[in-house]
Write a protein that holds these residues in place. Sequence first.
Motif, mmCIF file in Angstrom:
data_model
loop_
_atom_site.group_PDB
_atom_site.id
_atom_site.type_symbol
_atom_site.label_atom_id
_atom_site.label_comp_id
_atom_site.label_asym_id
_atom_site.label_seq_id
_atom_site.Cartn_x
_atom_site.Cartn_y
_atom_site.Cartn_z
ATOM 1 N N GLU A 67 -15.439 -7.011 7.918
ATOM 2 C CA GLU A 67 -14.894 -5.809 7.291
ATOM 3 C C GLU A 67 -13.682 -6.179 6.446
ATOM 4 O OE1 GLU A 67 -12.805 -1.915 9.000
ATOM 5 O OE2 GLU A 67 -14.919 -2.087 9.588
ATOM 6 N N LYS A 68 -13.587 -5.552 5.275
ATOM 7 C CA LYS A 68 -12.437 -5.767 4.394
ATOM 8 C C LYS A 68 -11.195 -5.119 4.991
ATOM 9 C CE LYS A 68 -14.970 -5.983 0.046
ATOM 10 N NZ LYS A 68 -15.188 -5.339 -1.250
ATOM 11 N N VAL A 69 -10.041 -5.578 4.549
ATOM 12 C CA VAL A 69 -8.772 -5.042 5.041
ATOM 13 C C VAL A 69 -8.612 -3.599 4.597
ATOM 14 C CG1 VAL A 69 -6.261 -5.199 4.826
ATOM 15 C CG2 VAL A 69 -7.611 -7.271 5.116
ATOM 16 N N PHE A 70 -8.221 -2.775 5.540
ATOM 17 C CA PHE A 70 -7.891 -1.383 5.258
ATOM 18 C C PHE A 70 -6.401 -1.319 4.969
ATOM 19 C CE2 PHE A 70 -8.070 3.111 5.408
ATOM 20 C CZ PHE A 70 -6.918 3.541 6.060
ATOM 21 N N VAL A 71 -6.020 -0.909 3.790
ATOM 22 C CA VAL A 71 -4.611 -0.828 3.423
ATOM 23 C C VAL A 71 -4.063 0.512 3.911
ATOM 24 C CG1 VAL A 71 -2.959 -0.856 1.518
ATOM 25 C CG2 VAL A 71 -5.015 -2.270 1.405
ATOM 26 N N ASN A 72 -3.105 0.439 4.833
ATOM 27 C CA ASN A 72 -2.549 1.675 5.356
ATOM 28 C C ASN A 72 -1.106 1.859 4.887
ATOM 29 O OD1 ASN A 72 -0.879 0.103 7.056
ATOM 30 N ND2 ASN A 72 -2.423 0.087 8.658
ATOM 31 N N MET A 73 -0.437 2.829 5.431
ATOM 32 C CA MET A 73 0.906 3.181 4.982
ATOM 33 C C MET A 73 1.961 2.142 5.376
ATOM 34 S SD MET A 73 0.412 5.855 3.260
ATOM 35 C CE MET A 73 2.023 6.555 3.017
ATOM 36 N N ASN A 74 1.673 1.331 6.388
ATOM 37 C CA ASN A 74 2.637 0.348 6.858
ATOM 38 C C ASN A 74 2.283 -1.030 6.281
ATOM 39 O OD1 ASN A 74 4.140 -1.543 8.295
ATOM 40 N ND2 ASN A 74 3.972 -0.427 10.228
ATOM 41 N N PRO A 75 3.055 -1.515 5.308
ATOM 42 C CA PRO A 75 2.726 -2.802 4.672
ATOM 43 C C PRO A 75 2.735 -3.969 5.662
ATOM 44 C CG PRO A 75 4.505 -1.688 3.481
ATOM 45 C CD PRO A 75 4.222 -0.882 4.697
#
Length: 178
Positions: A67-75
Amino acid sequence: MIILGIDPGLRTTGFGVIEKQGSKLRYIASGTIATGTGGALPPRLKIILDGITELARTYQPHCAAIEKVFVNMNPESTLLLGQARGAAITALVGADLGVAEYSATQVKQAVVGTGKAAKAQVQDMVSRLLMLPGLPGTDAADALGVAICHANSHDALALLGTVSPQLQGLRMKRGRLV
């Protein structure tokens, strides 16, 4: 074809192994690689690397999908997940496996039929598609979903590969082949 699916995570990395024979999918194994919730980052990445290396050695998959990285609100969380994913990819490539990458939306679409499916829906459909006696854990279900997504996508990609050379030299004009 045996497929190893990976749902990367720094605390818990899910894995799922399935076999595809024609249009049939067969469950082989699933579970998690746990690194714990604390401690230094490098030893935790090594646990992921060693765990996936062992999975590749044990199940002898023909290919892998992650699975590709899920970019969330916390860098910071995104960067840590990226490092866990990098350790997993390194292990897969080290085992001489081709690695396909799919977004969470692609996996949910392939397994449930909608890219906005909840984790419980993914668990339920993975269980149904693989005829499991119960629900796998969420990380294992996600990894099995990645493997299922690849099993379904692999045929389409192979077909495109055979058609693509025939399309070379064709041109489009106003949305039509000329």
